[in-house]
Write a protein that holds these residues in place. Structure first.
Motif, PDB file in Angstrom:
ATOM      1  N   LEU A  82      -1.172  12.552   2.006  1.00 26.28           N
ATOM      2  CA  LEU A  82      -2.172  12.453   0.950  1.00 26.28           C
ATOM      3  C   LEU A  82      -3.278  11.467   1.286  1.00 26.28           C
ATOM      4  CD1 LEU A  82      -0.213  14.023  -1.012  1.00 26.28           C
ATOM      5  CD2 LEU A  82      -1.248  12.589  -2.742  1.00 26.28           C
ATOM      6  N   ALA A  83      -2.942  10.398   1.988  1.00 29.31           N
ATOM      7  CA  ALA A  83      -3.944   9.375   2.264  1.00 29.31           C
ATOM      8  C   ALA A  83      -3.721   8.771   3.634  1.00 29.31           C
ATOM      9  CB  ALA A  83      -3.873   8.280   1.206  1.00 29.31           C
ATOM     10  N   SER A  84      -4.809   8.483   4.284  1.00 29.29           N
ATOM     11  CA  SER A  84      -4.829   7.700   5.511  1.00 29.29           C
ATOM     12  C   SER A  84      -6.214   7.074   5.563  1.00 29.29           C
ATOM     13  CB  SER A  84      -4.561   8.586   6.730  1.00 29.29           C
ATOM     14  OG  SER A  84      -4.504   7.778   7.891  1.00 29.29           O
ATOM     15  N   VAL A  85      -6.346   5.935   4.849  1.00 31.32           N
ATOM     16  CA  VAL A  85      -7.652   5.306   4.656  1.00 31.32           C
ATOM     17  C   VAL A  85      -7.539   3.790   4.759  1.00 31.32           C
ATOM     18  CG1 VAL A  85      -8.498   7.150   3.140  1.00 31.32           C
ATOM     19  CG2 VAL A  85      -7.349   5.177   2.138  1.00 31.32           C
ATOM     20  N   PRO A  86      -8.650   3.117   5.093  1.00 31.12           N
ATOM     21  CA  PRO A  86      -8.665   1.667   5.000  1.00 31.12           C
ATOM     22  C   PRO A  86      -8.731   1.261   3.526  1.00 31.12           C
ATOM     23  CG  PRO A  86     -10.568   2.478   6.255  1.00 31.12           C
ATOM     24  CD  PRO A  86      -9.857   3.654   5.687  1.00 31.12           C
ATOM     25  N   ALA A  87      -7.990   0.224   3.146  1.00 31.14           N
ATOM     26  CA  ALA A  87      -7.978  -0.243   1.758  1.00 31.14           C
ATOM     27  C   ALA A  87      -8.018  -1.766   1.734  1.00 31.14           C
ATOM     28  CB  ALA A  87      -6.727   0.258   1.050  1.00 31.14           C
ATOM     29  N   THR A  88      -8.614  -2.297   0.683  1.00 30.93           N
ATOM     30  CA  THR A  88      -8.641  -3.745   0.511  1.00 30.93           C
ATOM     31  C   THR A  88      -7.411  -4.219  -0.258  1.00 30.93           C
ATOM     32  OG1 THR A  88     -10.013  -3.506  -1.469  1.00 30.93           O
ATOM     33  CG2 THR A  88     -11.136  -3.946   0.626  1.00 30.93           C
ATOM     34  N   GLU A  89      -6.816  -3.333  -1.056  1.00 30.13           N
ATOM     35  CA  GLU A  89      -5.565  -3.626  -1.742  1.00 30.13           C
ATOM     36  C   GLU A  89      -4.927  -2.328  -2.204  1.00 30.13           C
ATOM     37  OE1 GLU A  89      -6.209  -4.557  -6.382  1.00 30.13           O
ATOM     38  OE2 GLU A  89      -7.036  -6.092  -5.062  1.00 30.13           O
ATOM     39  N   VAL A  90      -3.599  -2.369  -2.357  1.00 31.65           N
ATOM     40  CA  VAL A  90      -2.856  -1.209  -2.845  1.00 31.65           C
ATOM     41  C   VAL A  90      -1.855  -1.713  -3.884  1.00 31.65           C
ATOM     42  CG1 VAL A  90      -1.379   0.745  -2.255  1.00 31.65           C
ATOM     43  CG2 VAL A  90      -3.070  -0.065  -0.600  1.00 31.65           C
ATOM     44  N   GLN A  91      -1.966  -1.181  -5.109  1.00 28.57           N
ATOM     45  CA  GLN A  91      -1.035  -1.509  -6.178  1.00 28.57           C
ATOM     46  C   GLN A  91       0.102  -0.492  -6.120  1.00 28.57           C
ATOM     47  OE1 GLN A  91      -3.057  -2.013  -9.984  1.00 28.57           O
ATOM     48  NE2 GLN A  91      -4.890  -2.653  -8.872  1.00 28.57           N
ATOM     49  N   ILE A  92       1.340  -0.992  -6.078  1.00 32.93           N
ATOM     50  CA  ILE A  92       2.496  -0.148  -5.795  1.00 32.93           C
ATOM     51  C   ILE A  92       3.563  -0.325  -6.874  1.00 32.93           C
ATOM     52  CG2 ILE A  92       4.317   0.314  -4.094  1.00 32.93           C
ATOM     53  CD1 ILE A  92       2.338  -0.932  -1.991  1.00 32.93           C
ATOM     54  N   PRO A  93       4.110   0.793  -7.399  1.00 30.57           N
ATOM     55  CA  PRO A  93       5.198   0.701  -8.372  1.00 30.57           C
ATOM     56  C   PRO A  93       6.547   0.529  -7.674  1.00 30.57           C
ATOM     57  CG  PRO A  93       4.576   2.996  -8.103  1.00 30.57           C
ATOM     58  CD  PRO A  93       3.650   2.181  -7.227  1.00 30.57           C
ATOM     59  N   GLY A  94       6.904  -0.710  -7.394  1.00 28.74           N
ATOM     60  CA  GLY A  94       8.178  -0.998  -6.738  1.00 28.74           C
ATOM     61  C   GLY A  94       9.338  -0.865  -7.706  1.00 28.74           C
ATOM     62  N   ALA A  95      10.503  -0.524  -7.186  1.00 29.40           N
ATOM     63  CA  ALA A  95      11.690  -0.360  -8.029  1.00 29.40           C
ATOM     64  C   ALA A  95      12.072  -1.655  -8.720  1.00 29.40           C
ATOM     65  CB  ALA A  95      12.854   0.167  -7.192  1.00 29.40           C
ATOM     66  N   GLU A  96      11.786  -2.794  -8.091  1.00 26.19           N
ATOM     67  CA  GLU A  96      12.115  -4.093  -8.680  1.00 26.19           C
ATOM     68  C   GLU A  96      10.915  -4.715  -9.389  1.00 26.19           C
ATOM     69  OE1 GLU A  96      15.228  -5.259  -8.783  1.00 26.19           O
ATOM     70  OE2 GLU A  96      15.806  -3.410  -7.754  1.00 26.19           O
ATOM     71  N   GLY A  97       9.837  -3.967  -9.511  1.00 27.68           N
ATOM     72  CA  GLY A  97       8.634  -4.457 -10.177  1.00 27.68           C
ATOM     73  C   GLY A  97       7.393  -4.068  -9.391  1.00 27.68           C
ATOM     74  N   ASP A  98       6.301  -3.920 -10.084  1.00 29.16           N
ATOM     75  CA  ASP A  98       5.040  -3.566  -9.437  1.00 29.16           C
ATOM     76  C   ASP A  98       4.552  -4.731  -8.574  1.00 29.16           C
ATOM     77  OD1 ASP A  98       5.321  -1.336 -10.994  1.00 29.16           O
ATOM     78  OD2 ASP A  98       3.584  -1.720 -12.255  1.00 29.16           O
ATOM     79  N   PHE A  99       3.854  -4.399  -7.497  1.00 30.66           N
ATOM     80  CA  PHE A  99       3.282  -5.427  -6.635  1.00 30.66           C
ATOM     81  C   PHE A  99       1.997  -4.914  -6.019  1.00 30.66           C
ATOM     82  CE2 PHE A  99       6.206  -3.008  -4.009  1.00 30.66           C
ATOM     83  CZ  PHE A  99       5.539  -2.836  -2.809  1.00 30.66           C
ATOM     84  N   THR A 100       1.174  -5.844  -5.551  1.00 27.32           N
ATOM     85  CA  THR A 100      -0.085  -5.500  -4.892  1.00 27.32           C
ATOM     86  C   THR A 100      -0.027  -5.991  -3.459  1.00 27.32           C
ATOM     87  OG1 THR A 100      -1.310  -5.670  -6.974  1.00 27.32           O
ATOM     88  CG2 THR A 100      -2.592  -5.784  -4.934  1.00 27.32           C
TER      89      THR A 100
END
Length: 137
Positions: A16-34
């Motif tokens: 779906l994606a292969s791009v440069p990013a400055t940050e990625v917000q991720i829904p982790g199983a133990e809590g969301d993280f950036t």
């Protein structure tokens, strides 16, 4: 420290994606993280939710239903069980996700029920965040 890192999002169906990013917000199983450039390396499981990648084209939102995240200082790789662009998630696909999660939850008991119920709740919350509501629950 670099201003961007490589962000890749892969599911069994497609990349779906292969791009440069400055940050990625991720829904982790133990809590969301950036994750940001220079982030400490680690691996996390994913819960159903919305991934937000900040790119030079603006924020891009993706839906994931689970999987794994590997973060290094220069790279974020998500291997998702199922994923799609958030705007691609329409009511029929959401209803299918809800039905699958409900069926899984209802077929379990004990500690497995708790995990299945959490998965179901995460699917419902993801839909709410996207303005979708389950047709049947």
């Amino acid at each position: 420290m670099a201003d961007t890192m490589q962000f890749d999002l892969v599911s069994p169906e497609r990349m779906l994606a292969s791009v440069p990013a400055t940050e990625v917000q991720i829904p982790g199983a133990e809590g969301d993280f950036t994750a940001m450039p220079g982030h400490v390396p680690f691996i996390s499981t994913l819960r159903p939710g919305i991934v937000i990648a900040a790119t030079d084209k603006g924020e891009i939102r993706y839906v994931v239903t689970g999987g794994f995240a590997e973060v290094t200082g220069e790279h974020v790789s998500l291997l998702a069980e199922r994923s799609l662009l958030a705007e691609e998630l329409k009511q029929p696909e959401f209803d299918e996700m809800v039905t699958e999660a409900k069926t899984s939850r209802d077929a379990t008991s004990g500690p497995e029920y708790d995990a299945a119920n959490k998965h179901f709740a995460d699917i419902m919350e993801m839909g709410r965040q996207l303005g979708l509501q389950a047709s049947t629950v």
